[in-house]
Design an enzyme around this catalytic site. Structure first.
Site, PDB file in Angstrom:
ATOM      1  CG  HIS A  75      41.504  25.782  28.829  1.00 18.60           C
ATOM      2  ND1 HIS A  75      41.369  24.543  29.435  1.00 18.60           N
ATOM      3  CD2 HIS A  75      42.398  26.469  29.590  1.00 18.60           C
ATOM      4  CE1 HIS A  75      42.161  24.492  30.495  1.00 18.60           C
ATOM      5  NE2 HIS A  75      42.793  25.647  30.613  1.00 18.60           N
ATOM      6  CG  ASP A 104      15.316  19.778  49.199  1.00 10.63           C
ATOM      7  OD1 ASP A 104      16.287  20.417  48.772  1.00 10.63           O
ATOM      8  OD2 ASP A 104      14.700  18.958  48.514  1.00 10.63           O
ATOM      9  CD1 TRP A 139      39.578  34.512  31.405  1.00 12.95           C
ATOM     10  CD2 TRP A 139      37.661  34.625  32.537  1.00 12.95           C
ATOM     11  NE1 TRP A 139      39.853  35.017  32.647  1.00 12.95           N
ATOM     12  CE2 TRP A 139      38.698  35.104  33.369  1.00 12.95           C
ATOM     13  CE3 TRP A 139      36.361  34.599  33.044  1.00 12.95           C
ATOM     14  CZ2 TRP A 139      38.472  35.556  34.667  1.00 12.95           C
ATOM     15  CZ3 TRP A 139      36.149  35.054  34.330  1.00 12.95           C
ATOM     16  CH2 TRP A 139      37.193  35.522  35.129  1.00 12.95           C
ATOM     17  CB  SER A 169      22.226  29.035  36.010  1.00  7.76           C
ATOM     18  OG  SER A 169      22.806  28.068  36.825  1.00  7.76           O
ATOM     19  CB  SER A 170      25.573  31.785  39.045  1.00  6.13           C
ATOM     20  OG  SER A 170      26.339  30.941  38.254  1.00  6.13           O
ATOM     21  CG  HIS A 253      39.746  40.224  42.190  1.00  2.00           C
ATOM     22  ND1 HIS A 253      40.852  39.767  41.534  1.00  2.00           N
ATOM     23  CD2 HIS A 253      39.913  39.906  43.477  1.00  2.00           C
ATOM     24  CE1 HIS A 253      41.676  39.216  42.396  1.00  2.00           C
ATOM     25  NE2 HIS A 253      41.141  39.292  43.593  1.00  2.00           N
ATOM     26  CD  GLU A 255      33.506  33.475  38.701  1.00  5.25           C
ATOM     27  OE1 GLU A 255      32.439  33.930  39.145  1.00  5.25           O
ATOM     28  OE2 GLU A 255      33.672  32.294  38.378  1.00  5.25           O
ATOM     29  CE1 TYR A 257      40.474  36.235  46.990  1.00  6.31           C
ATOM     30  CE2 TYR A 257      39.435  38.052  45.846  1.00  6.31           C
ATOM     31  CZ  TYR A 257      40.550  37.495  46.447  1.00  6.31           C
ATOM     32  OH  TYR A 257      41.719  38.184  46.469  1.00  6.31           O
ATOM     33  CB  SER A 268      37.854  24.598  56.636  1.00 10.77           C
ATOM     34  OG  SER A 268      38.642  25.625  56.103  1.00 10.77           O
ATOM     35  CG  HIS A 302      44.587  43.343  41.309  1.00 11.96           C
ATOM     36  ND1 HIS A 302      44.350  42.870  42.572  1.00 11.96           N
ATOM     37  CD2 HIS A 302      44.053  42.429  40.483  1.00 11.96           C
ATOM     38  CE1 HIS A 302      43.700  41.727  42.497  1.00 11.96           C
ATOM     39  NE2 HIS A 302      43.508  41.436  41.253  1.00 11.96           N
ATOM     40  CG  HIS A 303      42.324  41.713  37.214  1.00 12.72           C
ATOM     41  ND1 HIS A 303      42.745  40.434  37.037  1.00 12.72           N
ATOM     42  CD2 HIS A 303      41.646  41.712  38.389  1.00 12.72           C
ATOM     43  CE1 HIS A 303      42.339  39.677  38.046  1.00 12.72           C
ATOM     44  NE2 HIS A 303      41.669  40.434  38.880  1.00 12.72           N
ATOM     45  CB  THR A 328      44.862  34.669  51.686  1.00 17.09           C
ATOM     46  OG1 THR A 328      43.922  35.551  51.080  1.00 17.09           O
ATOM     47  CG2 THR A 328      44.902  33.382  50.920  1.00 17.09           C
ATOM     48  CE  LYS A 331      39.434  31.990  54.743  1.00 13.25           C
ATOM     49  NZ  LYS A 331      38.396  31.278  54.052  1.00 13.25           N
ATOM     50  NE  ARG A 450      47.276  35.126  30.179  1.00 12.39           N
ATOM     51  CZ  ARG A 450      46.275  35.530  30.953  1.00 12.39           C
ATOM     52  NH1 ARG A 450      46.299  36.710  31.516  1.00 12.39           N
ATOM     53  NH2 ARG A 450      45.243  34.755  31.170  1.00 12.39           N
TER      54      ARG A 450
END
Lengths: 601, 229, 113
Positions: A75, A104, A139, A169-170, A253, A255, A257, A268, A302-303, A328, A331, A450
């Site tokens: 998931h 293009d 994950w 790919s990314s 991390h 990721e 963002y 925006s 921090h994880h 953040t 914004k 969890r």
């Protein structure tokens, strides 16, 4: 003289499935990304509903523990890599060349390659359910759970090879968009005149380009540990499982963002248009985006507060993590100030944008809470964290994406999504999200861990789990409403004018949907909100050329698809037989050669 | 008659060629790739417990339990239950391969010069030389890996083996890809149309990649071989 | 040189002899590094000396062989920012592991070395 515009694309490529396989048109690739992403979003949603069904009541027996473990892992992987990222990529592909006034992307064939490798990786990862079991370690796949000793099946191989493919790919897509944005802007579009969505795409590309290599290294270490007898990550052989956590979160991390910045870019765009007011604090928002990207590199541990970091390290990462809340917050206040005093049109897109601000703020605040190590130690691995990530990713990223879908749908298809059904979709989704994820805060503080597949009655978790499951069903119904809205709209005649929302950015200067070559004339940019600037300063839209223009489009190519097949074979090899890897390498070499010699004019 | 040009040949916003920009961004990404591999190597270097070691070390008998015979042969008793283990790295031999790779950078830049100045024979000659030097470097690496294997170092012997082979192996893979890249350019340059009007650009791109691989080796040679334990 | 007139307009970079001279200088630096590492005892100064010498080689290759010095400044910025970030991540990772006794188990087998 006639004002006809001719395109010189081979006629056989205009329709049919072959035209989609060989397409290198950024708009078609964008549509492929968006549709594929949405289909996988539904797959991930079904997985989530199964999880919620299992957890609805104590001692539930809808699914067995093994399947539950696979479902919560896949998931997350599906939603992150196969749904939110590709839906964001769909917008990049479709909108970026239009928004910067280009015909293009810089490398159209590379763009097609990104999509086909993504599709291969996505199918590889999802096919694990059929071929012997999906990844079942979450994950983040913490070592040593993923070693051959503790995960002897194929499950984690699908994880390693699928994510490696998605990474390739990314990477290709990010390189392409970085070059496109840096180099392909229309005359007059300086960096600080670029729409915020373009800025956010540039920042995301930079993050992907720099953050994917550490993940690649971690995945290769896992691959070698599982198949080639190293022990980087298993303590039994002298390795260190924390190495995986560090390398994974160095990627992980940035990721998060990568997932949220597209949504920030989209709102925006939509907030100023539907407030009929230029974006407040453009520069502040752009520089906040850069600050987030920069600080995003200094917060990964921090994880890992509960893994035994020293007090100095914890203090440093707590400090940087709290600091990243500042840009953040800047914004959020700028978005609010954009709406303040504007004459707001409450379209469905605007509803989603406003809901984005509200829900993302809730997720942001719970994020700052677990920046503090003592608090995080309490919250770690509870449903509080689940509540936080879902407020940020569903309440944040997804609401932003839906704001973008309702906003750009007329541009992409020439048709409008129905506002009535849109309102039903919005309110069901908004209520569903809060019903599902807000109670998870209570479950977390009540100590529910969890990733447990069931729980006993009498823990005080029964009621809120049932509420969360009902909320998940409401979200599911809201998506059915959206799908109905989509098909209803597609059944109508295209009536959308060039600029139905009176928006300011260049994609609205061309027809809806745009012609294959995007613009008859490359627009000239005179201000930050080009269309509003021209309107207010009396610049007429550029007249169509008074003689026939030959806009030479590069021909379609089947090499991207062929190379992606080669990459898929390369990836399947380690799981099955290395002959496939060798065969894949031959296919790749052949397509590289053909690609290089293929005429592009 | 207005004639809009094809996508890849527009004048660009920064005045740089799109493809060259792509190369540089990609090389920036590679910095993170090799940085992560090197970080892994250095992290484990601090906690090596069992031989083979990269450089000479003295250990007690406990460190030799369960070690392969080949690795044990390098350790000599010096009494008092202590053993002196010879380091496995052979700096003089690797210096030769380092020199070979460094020279390949010189030949590469001469090939780029030839291509950019339309001196095609010079280009082909130096491309061939660069390829051969690259192959020589790979030969040295095969020799080194084989020797280390015979001395008991492999992917599963200890963390030094795993991270060393992974790091230098991926560098070697980059060299091998570079040799193939140069080889295909050399092959294509013998076609009737040669490398076309953009020969200088194609060889320069290959040069960027090749020099970067050389630059990575400059760092690896210093950190892995020259800096003692 | 005789071929001077044949140069393209966009030709940038050095002349072949200059590239060869740079190659010789790089070789000399490598020999000095080797000497410092194997045959001369520099004590604590060894590692800084090696870093400086390698950095010189690194800089020479990227700025002269890879033409960064003659090319658009954008390339230099992109490459150096990535390099700096890679180095920072490397240093951060190493210091996280090396500084923390709970992460790296104390080595049991080694007495000296």
């Amino acid at each position: 003289m006639a004002t006809a515009v001719e395109t010189l694309a081979p006629p056989a490529t205009q329709s049919g499935i072959w035209s989609w396989i060989t397409t290198i048109d950024h708009k078609r690739i964008g549509a492929l990304y968006a549709i594929t992403g949405f289909i996988f979003f539904l797959v991930g949603g079904v997985e989530a509903l199964l999880i919620r069904a299992q957890l609805a009541v104590p001692n539930g027996d809808v699914i067995d523990p093994e399947l539950f473990n696979q479902l919560f892992g896949v998931h997350a992987l599906t939603m992150i890599f196969l749904a939110v990222m590709p839906m964001g990529a769909g917008f990049f592909n479709y909108m970026i060349p239009l928004m910067i006034g280009a015909r293009d992307v810089a490398f159209p064939r590379l763009n097609a390659l990104s999509y086909w490798i993504f599709l291969g990786g996505a199918l590889l990862l999802t096919s694990s359910f059929i071929f012997g079991g999906a990844p079942d370690a979450g994950w983040f796949a913490y070592a040593p759970l993923t070693s051959e000793q503790f995960s002897p099946g194929r499950n984690m191989d699908f994880y390693v090879l699928g994510i490696l493919m998605l990474g390739v790919s990314s990477m290709a897509a990010a390189l392409n968009f970085a070059v496109t944005i840096i180099n392909m802007r229309a005359p007059g579009m300086s960096l600080l005149r670029m729409p915020v969505f373009v800025w956010m795409t540039l920042i995301i590309s930079a993050l992907l380009i720099l953050a994917l290599p550490p993940l690649t290294v971690a995945l290769l270490q896992l691959l070698f540990d599982r198949h080639y007898e190293t022990s980087f990550l298993s303590p039994g052989g002298g390795g260190d499982p924390l190495l995986w956590q560090h390398l994974f979160w160095v990627f992980g991390h940035p990721e998060v963002y990568i997932l949220i910045l597209p949504a920030m870019g989209i709102v925006s765009e939509t907030l100023p248009v539907f407030s009929r007011k230029p974006l407040f604090g453009y520069s502040a928002i752009v520089f906040s985006g850069m600050a987030i990207a920069f600080l995003g590199w200094a917060v990964w541990s921090h994880h890992m507060y509960t893994t035994g970091l020293g007090p100095v390290q914890k203090s440093i990462f707590a400090g940087t993590t709290m600091t990243i809340g500042v840009p953040t917050g800047i914004k959020i206040f700028n978005w609010l100030a954009t709406m303040y005093g504007g004459s707001i049109r409450f379209t469905t897109s605007m509803y989603f944008a406003v809901a984005f601000i509200a829900l993302f703020t809730i997720g942001g605040i719970s994020g700052v809470m677990h920046a503090s190590p003592p608090i995080d130690t309490q919250q770690q691995d509870t449903y509080w964290i689940v509540a936080h990530i879902h407020y940020v990713l569903v309440g944040g990223a997804l609401m932003g994406i839906f704001s973008g879908i309702y906003y750009w749908f007329p541009k992409m298809t020439g048709r409008f999504l129905g506002e009535g059904l849109g309102q039903v979709h919005f309110w069901l989704m908004f209520i569903g999200i809060n019903l599902t994820f807000f109670p998870m805060h209570f479950l977390g503080t009540a100590g529910m861990p969890r990733r447990i597949y069931t729980y006993d009655s009498g823990m005080g978790w029964d009621f809120w789990n049932m509420v969360a499951t009902i909320g998940a069903l409401v979200i599911g119904v809201s998506l059915l409403v959206f799908i109905a809205n989509f098909f209803r709209a597609m059944g109508q005649k295209p009536t959308a004018p060039n600029n139905p929302w009176d928006a300011a950015t260049l994609e609205w200067a061309t027809t809806s949907p745009p012609p294959e070559h995007d613009f008859d004339l490359i627009p000239i940019v005179r201000g930050r909100d080009p269309l509003w600037f021209d309107r207010d300063h009396g610049h007429a839209p550029a007249a169509a050329p008074d003689s026939a223009v030959h806009i030479h489009l590069p021909p379609p190519s089947y090499y991207p698809m062929m190379m992606a097949v080669g990459v898929l074979l390369l990836a399947v090899g380690p799981m099955t037989h290395l002959v496939l890897t060798a065969f894949g390498a031959v296919v790749i070499a052949y397509s590289v050669w053909g690609w290089a010699l293929e005429p592009t004019d | 008659m207005a004639q809009a040009s094809a996508v890849e040949h527009h004048p660009t916003s920064t005045g740089t060629d799109n493809r060259k920009l792509l190369w540089w961004i990609f090389l920036g990404s590679e910095c993170l790739f090799f940085g992560s591999l090197l970080a892994t190597y250095l992290i484990f270097k601090g906690s090596l417990a069992i031989p083979p070691f990269p450089t000479d070390r003295i250990v007690d008998a406990a460190a030799l339990v369960g070690v392969s015979d080949a690795a044990r042969e390098a350790c000599h008793s010096i009494g008092n239950n202590l053993f002196e283990c010879e380091g496995i790295l052979d700096v003089p031999v690797t210096s030769q391969s380092t020199f070979v790779l460094l020279m390949s950078s010189v030949t590469m830049v001469l090939a780029v010069y030839g291509a950019q100045n339309n001196r095609l024979k010079m280009m082909k000659l130096w491309l061939l030389a660069t390829m051969l030097l690259g192959l020589a470097f790979l030969g040295y690496q095969v020799f080194e890996f084989t020797t280390f294997g015979n001395e008991g170092l492999n992917l599963s012997s200890n963390q030094f083996g795993a991270s060393f082979f992974m790091l230098t192996g991926f560098h070697g893979t980059h060299v091998a890809v570079g040799v193939l890249y140069l080889g295909s350019l050399l092959f294509a340059s013998f076609r009737r149309s040669g490398l076309g009007p953009e020969a200088g650009f194609h060889i320069e791109s290959a040069g960027l990649y090749w020099h970067f691989v050389d630059v990575v080796w400059i760092v690896l040679f210093t950190v892995l071989y020259l800096i003692p334990a | 040189m005789a071929s001077e007139a044949e140069h393209h307009d966009e030709q940038h970079g050095l002349q072949p002899m200059q590239y060869i001279q740079i190659g010789i200088v790089l070789t000399i630096i490598t020999v000095v590094e080797l000497a410092a590492s194997l045959w001369v005892d520099l004590g604590d100064a060894l590692i800084p000396v090696l870093f400086v010498l390698s950095a010189v080689k690194f800089g020479a290759v990227i700025s002269l062989f890879m033409h960064l010095r003659f090319d658009n400044i954008v390339f230099t910025h992109i490459f150096l920012v990535s390099l700096a970030l890679g180095t920072a991540v490397l240093i951060a990772l190493i210091s996280l592991f090396w500084s923390d006794v709970t992460v790296i188990e104390p080595v049991t087998g080694i007495v000296g070395g």
